[in-house]
Design a protein around this motif. Sequence first.
Motif, PDB file in Angstrom:
ATOM      1  N   VAL A   1       0.839  -1.200   0.000  1.00 12.06           N
ATOM      2  CA  VAL A   1       0.000   0.000   0.000  1.00 12.06           C
ATOM      3  C   VAL A   1       0.874   1.249   0.000  1.00 12.06           C
ATOM      4  CG1 VAL A   1      -1.657   1.343   1.357  1.00 12.06           C
ATOM      5  CG2 VAL A   1      -1.990  -1.114   1.052  1.00 12.06           C
ATOM      6  N   GLU A   2       1.919   1.247   0.789  1.00 14.73           N
ATOM      7  CA  GLU A   2       2.832   2.393   0.850  1.00 14.73           C
ATOM      8  C   GLU A   2       3.509   2.644  -0.497  1.00 14.73           C
ATOM      9  OE1 GLU A   2       6.777   3.821   3.342  1.00 14.73           O
ATOM     10  OE2 GLU A   2       5.446   2.320   4.214  1.00 14.73           O
ATOM     11  N   ARG A   3       4.000   1.581  -1.121  1.00 17.41           N
ATOM     12  CA  ARG A   3       4.668   1.722  -2.420  1.00 17.41           C
ATOM     13  C   ARG A   3       3.683   2.179  -3.489  1.00 17.41           C
ATOM     14  NH1 ARG A   3       8.863   3.379  -5.228  1.00 17.41           N
ATOM     15  NH2 ARG A   3       9.166   2.200  -7.132  1.00 17.41           N
ATOM     16  N   ALA A   4       2.484   1.596  -3.491  1.00 14.31           N
ATOM     17  CA  ALA A   4       1.478   1.986  -4.477  1.00 14.31           C
ATOM     18  C   ALA A   4       1.103   3.452  -4.311  1.00 14.31           C
ATOM     19  CB  ALA A   4       0.243   1.098  -4.358  1.00 14.31           C
ATOM     20  N   THR A   5       0.987   3.913  -3.084  1.00 20.94           N
ATOM     21  CA  THR A   5       0.674   5.318  -2.819  1.00 20.94           C
ATOM     22  C   THR A   5       1.764   6.223  -3.376  1.00 20.94           C
ATOM     23  OG1 THR A   5      -0.562   4.717  -0.835  1.00 20.94           O
ATOM     24  CG2 THR A   5       0.190   7.001  -0.996  1.00 20.94           C
ATOM     25  N   THR A   6       3.005   5.846  -3.165  1.00 26.01           N
ATOM     26  CA  THR A   6       4.132   6.617  -3.694  1.00 26.01           C
ATOM     27  C   THR A   6       4.083   6.665  -5.220  1.00 26.01           C
ATOM     28  OG1 THR A   6       5.517   6.037  -1.807  1.00 26.01           O
ATOM     29  CG2 THR A   6       6.662   6.746  -3.800  1.00 26.01           C
ATOM     30  N   LEU A   7       3.835   5.531  -5.838  1.00 23.44           N
ATOM     31  CA  LEU A   7       3.789   5.465  -7.301  1.00 23.44           C
ATOM     32  C   LEU A   7       2.611   6.247  -7.869  1.00 23.44           C
ATOM     33  CD1 LEU A   7       4.719   1.705  -7.701  1.00 23.44           C
ATOM     34  CD2 LEU A   7       6.141   3.659  -8.361  1.00 23.44           C
ATOM     35  N   ILE A   8       1.466   6.179  -7.207  1.00 23.69           N
ATOM     36  CA  ILE A   8       0.297   6.931  -7.668  1.00 23.69           C
ATOM     37  C   ILE A   8       0.563   8.426  -7.587  1.00 23.69           C
ATOM     38  CG2 ILE A   8      -2.097   7.511  -7.095  1.00 23.69           C
ATOM     39  CD1 ILE A   8      -2.385   4.477  -6.301  1.00 23.69           C
ATOM     40  N   THR A   9       1.192   8.865  -6.515  1.00 25.57           N
ATOM     41  CA  THR A   9       1.557  10.278  -6.373  1.00 25.57           C
ATOM     42  C   THR A   9       2.502  10.696  -7.492  1.00 25.57           C
ATOM     43  OG1 THR A   9       1.251  10.188  -3.987  1.00 25.57           O
ATOM     44  CG2 THR A   9       2.619  11.984  -4.839  1.00 25.57           C
ATOM     45  N   LEU A  10       3.484   9.868  -7.785  1.00 24.25           N
ATOM     46  CA  LEU A  10       4.427  10.147  -8.870  1.00 24.25           C
ATOM     47  C   LEU A  10       3.696  10.272 -10.201  1.00 24.25           C
ATOM     48  CD1 LEU A  10       7.764   9.745  -9.618  1.00 24.25           C
ATOM     49  CD2 LEU A  10       6.676   7.812 -10.740  1.00 24.25           C
ATOM     50  N   CYS A  11       2.774   9.352 -10.469  1.00 25.45           N
ATOM     51  CA  CYS A  11       2.012   9.394 -11.722  1.00 25.45           C
ATOM     52  C   CYS A  11       1.182  10.671 -11.811  1.00 25.45           C
ATOM     53  CB  CYS A  11       1.119   8.161 -11.846  1.00 25.45           C
ATOM     54  SG  CYS A  11       2.021   6.634 -12.185  1.00 25.45           S
ATOM     55  N   LYS A  12       0.536  11.043 -10.726  1.00 23.23           N
ATOM     56  CA  LYS A  12      -0.262  12.267 -10.710  1.00 23.23           C
ATOM     57  C   LYS A  12       0.601  13.483 -11.013  1.00 23.23           C
ATOM     58  CE  LYS A  12      -4.009  11.025  -7.553  1.00 23.23           C
ATOM     59  NZ  LYS A  12      -4.633  11.328  -6.258  1.00 23.23           N
ATOM     60  N   GLU A  13       1.788  13.530 -10.414  1.00 24.61           N
ATOM     61  CA  GLU A  13       2.696  14.657 -10.646  1.00 24.61           C
ATOM     62  C   GLU A  13       3.131  14.710 -12.106  1.00 24.61           C
ATOM     63  OE1 GLU A  13       5.818  13.938  -7.820  1.00 24.61           O
ATOM     64  OE2 GLU A  13       4.632  14.691  -6.137  1.00 24.61           O
ATOM     65  N   LYS A  14       3.438  13.551 -12.682  1.00 25.12           N
ATOM     66  CA  LYS A  14       3.855  13.511 -14.085  1.00 25.12           C
ATOM     67  C   LYS A  14       2.715  13.922 -15.010  1.00 25.12           C
ATOM     68  CE  LYS A  14       7.577  10.125 -13.689  1.00 25.12           C
ATOM     69  NZ  LYS A  14       8.666  10.754 -14.410  1.00 25.12           N
ATOM     70  N   LEU A  15       1.498  13.479 -14.712  1.00 23.81           N
ATOM     71  CA  LEU A  15       0.341  13.859 -15.520  1.00 23.81           C
ATOM     72  C   LEU A  15       0.069  15.350 -15.423  1.00 23.81           C
ATOM     73  CD1 LEU A  15      -2.044  10.864 -14.805  1.00 23.81           C
ATOM     74  CD2 LEU A  15      -0.986  11.443 -16.997  1.00 23.81           C
ATOM     75  N   LEU A  16       0.165  15.905 -14.228  1.00 20.64           N
ATOM     76  CA  LEU A  16      -0.048  17.341 -14.043  1.00 20.64           C
ATOM     77  C   LEU A  16       0.994  18.149 -14.813  1.00 20.64           C
ATOM     78  CD1 LEU A  16      -1.568  19.688 -12.734  1.00 20.64           C
ATOM     79  CD2 LEU A  16      -0.092  19.413 -10.736  1.00 20.64           C
ATOM     80  N   LYS A  17       2.244  17.725 -14.734  1.00 18.93           N
ATOM     81  CA  LYS A  17       3.310  18.424 -15.454  1.00 18.93           C
ATOM     82  C   LYS A  17       3.076  18.367 -16.958  1.00 18.93           C
ATOM     83  CE  LYS A  17       8.293  18.729 -15.978  1.00 18.93           C
ATOM     84  NZ  LYS A  17       9.606  18.190 -15.597  1.00 18.93           N
ATOM     85  N   ALA A  18       2.687  17.202 -17.453  1.00 18.48           N
ATOM     86  CA  ALA A  18       2.413  17.058 -18.883  1.00 18.48           C
ATOM     87  C   ALA A  18       1.234  17.940 -19.295  1.00 18.48           C
ATOM     88  CB  ALA A  18       2.132  15.600 -19.219  1.00 18.48           C
ATOM     89  N   GLN A  19       0.210  17.991 -18.460  1.00 18.63           N
ATOM     90  CA  GLN A  19      -0.949  18.826 -18.744  1.00 18.63           C
ATOM     91  C   GLN A  19      -0.543  20.299 -18.822  1.00 18.63           C
ATOM     92  OE1 GLN A  19      -4.038  18.706 -15.778  1.00 18.63           O
ATOM     93  NE2 GLN A  19      -5.410  19.995 -16.960  1.00 18.63           N
ATOM     94  N   GLN A  20       0.274  20.733 -17.893  1.00 17.13           N
ATOM     95  CA  GLN A  20       0.727  22.120 -17.889  1.00 17.13           C
ATOM     96  C   GLN A  20       1.550  22.434 -19.132  1.00 17.13           C
ATOM     97  OE1 GLN A  20       2.696  22.098 -14.086  1.00 17.13           O
ATOM     98  NE2 GLN A  20       0.866  22.772 -12.985  1.00 17.13           N
TER      99      GLN A  20
END
Length: 72
Positions: free
Chosen positions: A41-60
């Motif tokens: 759960v901890e690792r998945a949370t970290t990876l999901i946060t990373l994905c969200k950050e990458k998606l936000l950056k790409a969107q910007q």
Amino acid sequence: MADKQTGKPTVSYAEAVAEIEEILAKMNEDELDIDRLGAYVERATTLITLCKEKLLKAQQQVEAVIEPDKAE
């Protein structure tokens, strides 16, 4: 490879998604060790946060190209 600013290992979006899928498959196993569950759960949370950050950056970046006046 490591991030130049943080020194943390970097993971591509595709690698993160693949790892999340692996974690989900392991979590769906019938005999999952409860001690491992917390780590998954901890690792998945970290990876999901990373994905969200990458998606936000790409969107910007896309928005900056499409609407350059709003990017400033």
